[in-house]
Design a protein around this motif. Structure first.
Motif, PDB file in Angstrom:
ATOM      1  N   THR A  20       0.803  -1.216  -0.129  1.00 42.50           N
ATOM      2  CA  THR A  20      -0.062   0.149   0.216  1.00 42.50           C
ATOM      3  C   THR A  20       0.915   1.219  -0.164  1.00 42.50           C
ATOM      4  OG1 THR A  20      -2.024   0.873   0.862  1.00 42.50           O
ATOM      5  CG2 THR A  20      -0.466   0.027   2.499  1.00 42.50           C
ATOM      6  N   ASP A  21       0.256   2.395  -0.081  1.00 39.77           N
ATOM      7  CA  ASP A  21       0.981   3.690  -0.022  1.00 39.77           C
ATOM      8  C   ASP A  21       0.049   4.507   0.608  1.00 39.77           C
ATOM      9  OD1 ASP A  21      -0.711   4.492  -2.169  1.00 39.77           O
ATOM     10  OD2 ASP A  21       0.685   3.781  -3.660  1.00 39.77           O
ATOM     11  N   VAL A  22       0.421   5.917   0.568  1.00 42.36           N
ATOM     12  CA  VAL A  22      -0.217   7.214   1.164  1.00 42.36           C
ATOM     13  C   VAL A  22      -1.477   7.266   0.528  1.00 42.36           C
ATOM     14  CG1 VAL A  22       0.748   8.959   0.075  1.00 42.36           C
ATOM     15  CG2 VAL A  22      -0.419   9.269   2.313  1.00 42.36           C
ATOM     16  N   HIS A  23      -1.640   7.156  -0.895  1.00 36.85           N
ATOM     17  CA  HIS A  23      -3.008   7.245  -1.479  1.00 36.85           C
ATOM     18  C   HIS A  23      -3.834   6.081  -1.418  1.00 36.85           C
ATOM     19  CE1 HIS A  23      -0.908  10.671  -3.318  1.00 36.85           C
ATOM     20  NE2 HIS A  23       0.209   9.973  -3.964  1.00 36.85           N
ATOM     21  N   ARG A  24      -3.358   5.068  -1.214  1.00 36.07           N
ATOM     22  CA  ARG A  24      -4.271   3.684  -1.230  1.00 36.07           C
ATOM     23  C   ARG A  24      -4.711   3.717   0.330  1.00 36.07           C
ATOM     24  NH1 ARG A  24      -0.884  -0.854  -4.568  1.00 36.07           N
ATOM     25  NH2 ARG A  24       0.841   0.622  -3.831  1.00 36.07           N
ATOM     26  N   LEU A  25      -3.906   3.999   1.088  1.00 33.90           N
ATOM     27  CA  LEU A  25      -4.157   4.126   2.600  1.00 33.90           C
ATOM     28  C   LEU A  25      -5.241   5.228   2.834  1.00 33.90           C
ATOM     29  CD1 LEU A  25      -0.779   4.478   4.459  1.00 33.90           C
ATOM     30  CD2 LEU A  25      -2.448   2.710   4.817  1.00 33.90           C
ATOM     31  N   ARG A  26      -5.379   6.242   2.121  1.00 31.36           N
ATOM     32  CA  ARG A  26      -6.486   7.466   2.317  1.00 31.36           C
ATOM     33  C   ARG A  26      -7.750   6.879   1.723  1.00 31.36           C
ATOM     34  NH1 ARG A  26      -4.979  13.361   1.414  1.00 31.36           N
ATOM     35  NH2 ARG A  26      -7.065  13.304   2.199  1.00 31.36           N
ATOM     36  N   ARG A  27      -7.704   5.923   0.826  1.00 26.98           N
ATOM     37  CA  ARG A  27      -8.738   5.195   0.030  1.00 26.98           C
ATOM     38  C   ARG A  27      -9.455   4.319   1.057  1.00 26.98           C
ATOM     39  NH1 ARG A  27      -6.020   5.996  -4.872  1.00 26.98           N
ATOM     40  NH2 ARG A  27      -5.567   3.641  -4.847  1.00 26.98           N
TER      41      ARG A  27
END
Length: 273
Positions: free
Chosen positions: A145-152
């Motif tokens: 995961t990454d920051v963008h996917r975490l925020r989704r």
């Protein structure tokens, strides 16, 4: 012998924190899983919240092998973790809850990865589910995961199998004391804004215990609302994927919780399903 000691001393220190409160039933397994790791330069700190179930006697039995321990009332798990990290001196950090366990070799592998990948804020591996009798009953759905996917809402990080850099903790920490459940998710988002979180597939580093008193079983309904607090704090909008996932989660939560209950009550049946 002297050369080996010198090499061990040159290894970076990793600090492991165990927050504990009335988990005497599982605490010895947790402590042993840390103390029997093969990594030579480890600082182990145990922060107990004033347990009354015999945990204090267990902790005292290991006192000479702990870097620091205390048993006094605190403001909960999040507070205990923060206080432990405030005492930590390691280059790398992790916490292991008092009912979970590390797999052999986990710390050595994690430190080796972080030493060889200075661009990474955190590394995490795979994690199994175990029941109160240490029987494996499932697998955590870990994924990159990454920051963008975490925020989704695409988290997929097993907290038990994650290790991160102390310098970044000092930059983005401490944990938010207002969070009961999603303090780790909040931390992952903050770390991921600084540098990549790297998943090591196939490296099973920990086991996550499911039992009747576990937070995952007893208070799962508090997780997603706390995640949404992070979402809105970061400027997210009300039609974002994480909000829609939360609405869907509320609909299917009874089924999810029922399956989790079956996993630790009827492990053999759950495996057949």
């Amino acid at each position: 012998m002297v050369l080996t000691q010198v090499i061990d001393f040159m290894q970076p220190t990793i600090s492991i924190i165990t927050p504990s409160f009335n988990q005497a039933r599982f605490l010895p397994r947790t402590i042993e899983s840390v103390l029997t790791q093969d990594y030579p330069n480890m600082e182990y700190i145990l922060m107990d919240g004033g347990s009354t179930d015999g945990s204090l006697e267990i902790i005292r039995n290991y006192a000479d092998r702990l870097s620091y321990w205390e048993s006094k009332p605190d403001r909960g798990q999040t507070d205990a973790i923060n206080k432990g990290f405030a005492r930590a001196t390691g280059k790398y950090l992790a916490w292991l809850n008092s009912d979970d366990v590390y797999k052999p070799g986990a710390i050595s592998e994690a430190v080796d990865f972080l030493e060889n990948h200075p661009e990474a804020a955190m590394v995490y591996g795979d994690c199994t589910f175990i029941d109160a009798q240490d029987r494996e009953i499932g697998r955590f759905p870990a994924a990159q995961t990454d920051v963008h996917r975490l925020r989704r809402g695409y988290v997929h990080i097993p907290q038990q199998a994650s290790f991160f850099r102390a310098d970044l903790w000092r930059k983005v920490g401490p944990l938010d004391l207002s969070f009961y459940f999603a303090m780790d998710y909040d931390l992952w988002v903050r770390l991921a804004k600084e540098a990549p979180l790297i998943y090591q597939p196939g490296r099973v580093w920990a086991s996550f215990r499911l039992h009747g008193d576990a937070k995952t079983i007893a208070a799962d309904d508090r997780c997603w609302p706390e995640m949404l607090r992070v979402h809105y704090r970061e400027g997210g909008h009300r039609l974002a994927p994480i909000v829609l996932k939360y609405q869907l989660r509320k609909l299917v939560a009874p089924v999810i919780n029922w399956r989790r209950q079956r996993m630790f009550r009827f492990p053999a049946r759950a495996e057949m399903e």
